[in-house]
Design a protein around this motif. Structure first.
Motif, PDB file in Angstrom:
ATOM      1  N   VAL A  17      40.837  23.586  37.858  1.00 18.75           N
ATOM      2  CA  VAL A  17      39.553  24.157  37.467  1.00 18.75           C
ATOM      3  C   VAL A  17      38.817  24.583  38.736  1.00 18.75           C
ATOM      4  N   HIS A  18      38.284  25.793  38.718  1.00 17.16           N
ATOM      5  CA  HIS A  18      37.523  26.330  39.843  1.00 17.16           C
ATOM      6  C   HIS A  18      36.135  26.706  39.337  1.00 17.16           C
ATOM      7  N   GLU A  19      35.111  26.162  39.967  1.00 16.90           N
ATOM      8  CA  GLU A  19      33.735  26.481  39.570  1.00 16.90           C
ATOM      9  C   GLU A  19      33.046  27.262  40.674  1.00 16.90           C
ATOM     10  N   TYR A  20      32.155  28.146  40.275  1.00 13.84           N
ATOM     11  CA  TYR A  20      31.348  28.910  41.224  1.00 13.84           C
ATOM     12  C   TYR A  20      29.987  29.153  40.588  1.00 13.84           C
ATOM     13  N   SER A  21      29.036  29.504  41.416  1.00 17.80           N
ATOM     14  CA  SER A  21      27.685  29.751  40.931  1.00 17.80           C
ATOM     15  C   SER A  21      27.615  31.161  40.342  1.00 17.80           C
ATOM     16  N   HIS A  22      27.477  31.234  39.028  1.00 20.33           N
ATOM     17  CA  HIS A  22      27.436  32.530  38.340  1.00 20.33           C
ATOM     18  C   HIS A  22      26.081  33.186  38.545  1.00 20.33           C
ATOM     19  N   ASP A  23      26.107  34.473  38.897  1.00 15.89           N
ATOM     20  CA  ASP A  23      24.886  35.257  39.058  1.00 15.89           C
ATOM     21  C   ASP A  23      24.653  36.042  37.764  1.00 15.89           C
ATOM     22  N   PRO A  24      23.594  35.736  37.012  1.00 17.97           N
ATOM     23  CA  PRO A  24      23.332  36.434  35.748  1.00 17.97           C
ATOM     24  C   PRO A  24      23.185  37.956  35.906  1.00 17.97           C
ATOM     25  N   ALA A  25      22.873  38.429  37.113  1.00 18.42           N
ATOM     26  CA  ALA A  25      22.722  39.866  37.350  1.00 18.42           C
ATOM     27  C   ALA A  25      24.060  40.554  37.615  1.00 18.42           C
ATOM     28  N   SER A  26      25.132  39.784  37.709  1.00 20.87           N
ATOM     29  CA  SER A  26      26.450  40.363  38.000  1.00 20.87           C
ATOM     30  C   SER A  26      26.868  41.315  36.891  1.00 20.87           C
ATOM     31  N   GLU A  27      27.373  42.486  37.287  1.00 18.59           N
ATOM     32  CA  GLU A  27      27.784  43.489  36.299  1.00 18.59           C
ATOM     33  C   GLU A  27      29.206  43.265  35.796  1.00 18.59           C
ATOM     34  N   SER A  28      30.037  42.609  36.594  1.00 13.28           N
ATOM     35  CA  SER A  28      31.425  42.362  36.206  1.00 13.28           C
ATOM     36  C   SER A  28      31.724  40.875  36.348  1.00 13.28           C
ATOM     37  N   TYR A  29      31.868  40.191  35.224  1.00 14.47           N
ATOM     38  CA  TYR A  29      32.143  38.752  35.268  1.00 14.47           C
ATOM     39  C   TYR A  29      33.443  38.466  36.013  1.00 14.47           C
ATOM     40  N   GLY A  30      34.477  39.228  35.701  1.00  9.17           N
ATOM     41  CA  GLY A  30      35.777  39.017  36.343  1.00  9.17           C
ATOM     42  C   GLY A  30      35.754  39.360  37.813  1.00  9.17           C
ATOM     43  N   GLY A  31      35.099  40.459  38.152  1.00  5.33           N
ATOM     44  CA  GLY A  31      34.981  40.849  39.554  1.00  5.33           C
ATOM     45  C   GLY A  31      34.223  39.807  40.356  1.00  5.33           C
ATOM     46  N   GLU A  32      33.174  39.262  39.743  1.00  2.00           N
ATOM     47  CA  GLU A  32      32.406  38.203  40.392  1.00  2.00           C
ATOM     48  C   GLU A  32      33.284  36.971  40.609  1.00  2.00           C
ATOM     49  N   ALA A  33      34.086  36.621  39.606  1.00  2.00           N
ATOM     50  CA  ALA A  33      34.968  35.448  39.728  1.00  2.00           C
ATOM     51  C   ALA A  33      35.953  35.641  40.881  1.00  2.00           C
ATOM     52  N   ALA A  34      36.584  36.803  40.951  1.00  3.00           N
ATOM     53  CA  ALA A  34      37.559  37.067  42.019  1.00  3.00           C
ATOM     54  C   ALA A  34      36.888  36.953  43.388  1.00  3.00           C
ATOM     55  N   GLU A  35      35.720  37.569  43.509  1.00  9.17           N
ATOM     56  CA  GLU A  35      35.009  37.554  44.792  1.00  9.17           C
ATOM     57  C   GLU A  35      34.610  36.136  45.194  1.00  9.17           C
ATOM     58  N   LYS A  36      34.008  35.406  44.269  1.00  6.18           N
ATOM     59  CA  LYS A  36      33.505  34.068  44.608  1.00  6.18           C
ATOM     60  C   LYS A  36      34.627  33.043  44.768  1.00  6.18           C
ATOM     61  N   LEU A  37      35.772  33.287  44.128  1.00  3.19           N
ATOM     62  CA  LEU A  37      36.898  32.366  44.281  1.00  3.19           C
ATOM     63  C   LEU A  37      37.804  32.779  45.436  1.00  3.19           C
ATOM     64  N   GLY A  38      37.558  33.978  45.981  1.00  2.00           N
ATOM     65  CA  GLY A  38      38.340  34.448  47.126  1.00  2.00           C
ATOM     66  C   GLY A  38      39.785  34.766  46.799  1.00  2.00           C
ATOM     67  N   VAL A  39      40.010  35.317  45.602  1.00  2.00           N
ATOM     68  CA  VAL A  39      41.376  35.682  45.202  1.00  2.00           C
ATOM     69  C   VAL A  39      41.412  37.164  44.814  1.00  2.00           C
ATOM     70  N   PRO A  40      42.599  37.792  44.889  1.00  2.47           N
ATOM     71  CA  PRO A  40      42.704  39.206  44.522  1.00  2.47           C
ATOM     72  C   PRO A  40      42.353  39.440  43.052  1.00  2.47           C
ATOM     73  N   GLN A  41      41.710  40.573  42.763  1.00  2.00           N
ATOM     74  CA  GLN A  41      41.345  40.898  41.380  1.00  2.00           C
ATOM     75  C   GLN A  41      42.571  40.973  40.479  1.00  2.00           C
ATOM     76  N   GLU A  42      43.726  41.283  41.033  1.00  2.00           N
ATOM     77  CA  GLU A  42      44.956  41.379  40.233  1.00  2.00           C
ATOM     78  C   GLU A  42      45.430  40.017  39.740  1.00  2.00           C
ATOM     79  N   GLN A  43      44.859  38.950  40.294  1.00  2.00           N
ATOM     80  CA  GLN A  43      45.254  37.591  39.895  1.00  2.00           C
ATOM     81  C   GLN A  43      44.255  36.967  38.919  1.00  2.00           C
TER      82      GLN A  43
END
Length: 154
Positions: A17-43
């Motif tokens: 399980v990986h948790e990160y601080s979600h920004d309600p203003a984020s336009e892309s939930y998945g893009g935000e997850a990739a960025e904050k988790l430091g993994v490629p968007q393809e994963q």
């Protein structure tokens, strides 16, 4: 704890399980997850719910960097036409809010297709059922847990 995490634990599947601080203003939930988790968007994979021929809901799991092909998912599931399900249909069928829809632990089990690109990764990240919480697991385990199949749907 979410229904998605419960399903993985109950089935004795290895996951993190990986948790990160979600920004309600984020336009892309998945893009935000990739960025904050430091993994490629393809994963990082998003869970999309579609309506098949206006009669049945189904799930497509695709990389956040890709777009779902409605023609390909309809074909994969034997339907003539697929359209994106409405927010209320998604939330009623899955029990999750948009941006936190997990393919695991949904209220109603929906037929599921996972984009074939998932098998190019040793692990994939999916929503754990809440915004700001992702699960990392083997794509084959995901396939087993959702009784899905790998098909090119992007």
């Amino acid at each position: 704890m979410t229904p998605a995490i419960d399903v993985a634990r109950k089935n004795k599947v290895s996951f993190k399980v990986h948790e990160y601080s979600h920004d309600p203003a984020s336009e892309s939930y998945g893009g935000e997850a990739a960025e904050k988790l430091g993994v490629p968007q393809e994963q990082v994979f998003k869970t999309l719910v579609v309506s098949l021929d206006g009669k049945e809901l189904a799930v497509g799991i695709i990389p956040v960097s890709s777009r779902l092909s409605l023609k390909l998912i309809a074909k994969a599931l034997g339907a003539k036409k697929a359209a994106m399900a409405t927010q209320s249909e998604v939330e009623r069928a899955t029990g999750y809010v948009l941006g936190g829809v997990s393919p695991l632990g949904q209220k109603k089990r929906l037929r599921t297709i996972i984009d074939a690109s998932a098998i190019c990764n040793s692990t994939v990240f999916i929503s754990a059922g809440r915004r700001g919480v992702d699960m990392e697991l083997d794509p084959e385990d995901l396939k087993t847990l959702v009784s899905g199949e790998f098909v090119n749907i992007t």
